[in-house]
Write an enzyme that holds these catalytic residues in place. Structure first.
Site, PDB file in Angstrom:
ATOM      1  CG  HIS A   1       5.929 -10.413 -11.235  1.00 32.75           C
ATOM      2  ND1 HIS A   1       6.658  -9.265 -11.452  1.00 32.75           N
ATOM      3  CD2 HIS A   1       6.814 -11.431 -11.207  1.00 32.75           C
ATOM      4  CE1 HIS A   1       7.941  -9.580 -11.547  1.00 32.75           C
ATOM      5  NE2 HIS A   1       8.059 -10.878 -11.411  1.00 32.75           N
ATOM      6  CB  SER A   2       6.155  -6.434  -9.054  1.00 31.79           C
ATOM      7  OG  SER A   2       5.898  -5.958 -10.370  1.00 31.79           O
TER       8      SER A   2
ATOM      9  CD  GLU B   1      -2.872  -0.923  -0.125  1.00 31.45           C
ATOM     10  OE1 GLU B   1      -3.215   0.226  -0.503  1.00 31.45           O
ATOM     11  OE2 GLU B   1      -3.193  -1.951  -0.747  1.00 31.45           O
TER      12      GLU B   1
ATOM     13  CB  SER C   1      17.024  -6.099 -11.156  1.00 32.49           C
ATOM     14  OG  SER C   1      16.752  -5.200 -10.121  1.00 32.49           O
TER      15      SER C   1
END
Length: 438
Positions: free
Chosen positions: A329-330, A112, A198
């Site tokens: 996923h993200s 959030e 990443s």
């Protein structure tokens, strides 16, 4: 160890006996019956040892039975086979449960936080908490961890603090990475957790190499665990790592979190064959185990056995934990665009790892609803309080972006830094310099 061996044999691993080979495992009769007349001799080629046959037959994937999925608890929290109960004490089980709840609660708030524009990016771990906590609990602190980006629970178990998680996501001066990584790219030298990067699967050959270095140490008593997703297993680095580990005999556990989706791509569009575990025994000649990744006890037992094996044999293990990625996923993804909400709900309730462990604790008389509610409230307060603190901390000095790669900064970076300094000095009114350390 028995279930590790069974998992390897089930695909028909080849064993040598008295200069001959005997094919074992759950290979169908059709696959084994290559010739109406059994061959009496065996090939001795440098590239492969196998029986000669006089009848040509194309071997099909469906000729092989899938590697079984090891589990200890059913979805109602009951132990299916008492001999597989790890017999963990109440204190350990409660830590498992609370660490999973902590991770779940922190994920909800930080997700959030990104939606509110406070941080740039976030990835949740919903539905995969058991694979983190179960595996971490079975390891020693001296074991080296290479993560991908959805293994925050391993750090929780090892003692990474709430403020360390949040400082990293906010990239402030207290971030151990000094703000040089995206959010959720954690790392801790103290906890033997290599900083996450990443690009997918780059950590895999690195982990195998680190394990090989450990193997060369006299009296080595530590292994390497490399976590990756089934999507990362499609990258070239993954195949290089598998082959590297197998041929050099590195004491590494290649832990695949097969959660069913690589970003928006479901597993059936990513690969053919028997998941990632299927690549181990016949594909690369690596001992393999597949577990129910929503069962914390199954993951714990399997990781204990895998660690014992790699240290004793100085060989790798492919470890596949099957689960379901409950969250997106993200924060850059909307998973409802490619899977039904009803499916997600099943895995978020009946099949959720926290729910299963809760039911187990209820059966044991170790669960108190009021205590759990107070614990969740306390975690929420701590996370929200830390966010308020972390977002007010200064960012590291922007000049640090040029540091930390070379022992001595090369000339081209020195020149780039000077150029940026001149630019900022000329246009400083356009940059929030007050937010950065001087």
């Amino acid at each position: 160890m028995s279930f590790l061996r069974k998992s390897v044999h089930i695909l028909g691993s080849v064993a040598r006996r008295q200069q001959h080979l005997k094919i074992r495992g759950a290979i169908s009769t059709a696959a084994r019956d290559y010739s109406s007349k059994p061959a009496d001799d065996y090939a001795n080629f440098p590239g492969a040892k196998a029986p000669f046959v006089s009848k040509l037959n194309l071997i099909q994937p469906e000729d092989y039975a899938p590697i079984p999925i090891y589990r200890v608890m059913d979805q109602d929290g009951y132990i299916a086979d008492e001999t597989q109960d790890p017999q963990l004490g109440r204190e350990v089980v409660e830590k498992m449960f609370r660490d999973m709840v902590l991770l779940n609660t922190m994920d909800k708030i930080l997700y959030e936080s990104q939606r509110q524009g406070r941080i740039s990016f976030y990835m949740t771990n919903f539905g995969e908490e058991a694979s983190h906590i179960g595996s971490a609990a079975a390891l020693e602190m001296r074991d080296l961890i290479y993560g991908q980006y959805r293994e925050a629970g391993v750090l929780v178990w090892r003692g990474f603090r709430i403020d360390q998680f949040i400082d990293q996501c906010y990239g402030n001066t207290e971030d151990l990475g000094r703000g040089k990584q995206m959010p959720v790219h954690y790392g801790s030298r103290e906890l033997n957790f290599v900083t996450i990067s990443s690009p997918l699967s780059t950590q895999m050959p690195q982990a195998v190499g680190a394990a090989y270095a450990m193997k060369l140490k006299p009296n080595n008593d530590a292994c390497v665990v490399c976590y990756f997703g089934e999507g990362a297993a499609s990258e070239g680095d993954a195949h290089a790592a598998f082959n590297f580990a197998a041929t050099l005999g590195s004491p590494v556990i290649l832990f695949c979190r097969n959660n069913g989706f690589a970003i928006s791509t479901p597993s059936h569009e990513q690969y053919r064959g028997d998941g990632i575990a299927g690549r181990g025994p016949m594909g690369y000649g690596i001992t393999t185990i597949r577990v129910d990744g929503t069962d914390v006890f199954a993951v714990y037992n399997a990781m204990k056995a895998a660690r014992e094996y790699v240290l004793k044999e100085n060989k790798p293990v492919v470890f596949e934990a099957l689960a379901y990625r409950v969250g997106h996923h993200s924060t850059s993804d909307d998973s409802t665009a490619y899977r039904p909400a009803e499916e997600i709900e099943v895995w978020n309730t009946v099949e959720h790892p926290i729910s299963k462990l809760k039911r187990y604790m209820v059966h044991k008389g170790w669960f108190d609803e009021d205590v759990e509610n107070e614990y969740v409230k306390d975690i929420r307060k701590k996370v929200l309080k830390q966010i308020a603190v972390s977002e007010k901390k200064l960012k590291p000095n922007w000049r640090e972006m040029f540091e930390g790669v070379y022992a001595e900064m090369p000339q081209h970076l020195i020149e780039q830094r000077k150029e940026l300094e001149k630019h900022i000095e000329a246009h400083k009114e356009h940059y929030p310099l007050k937010n950065f350390e001087k």
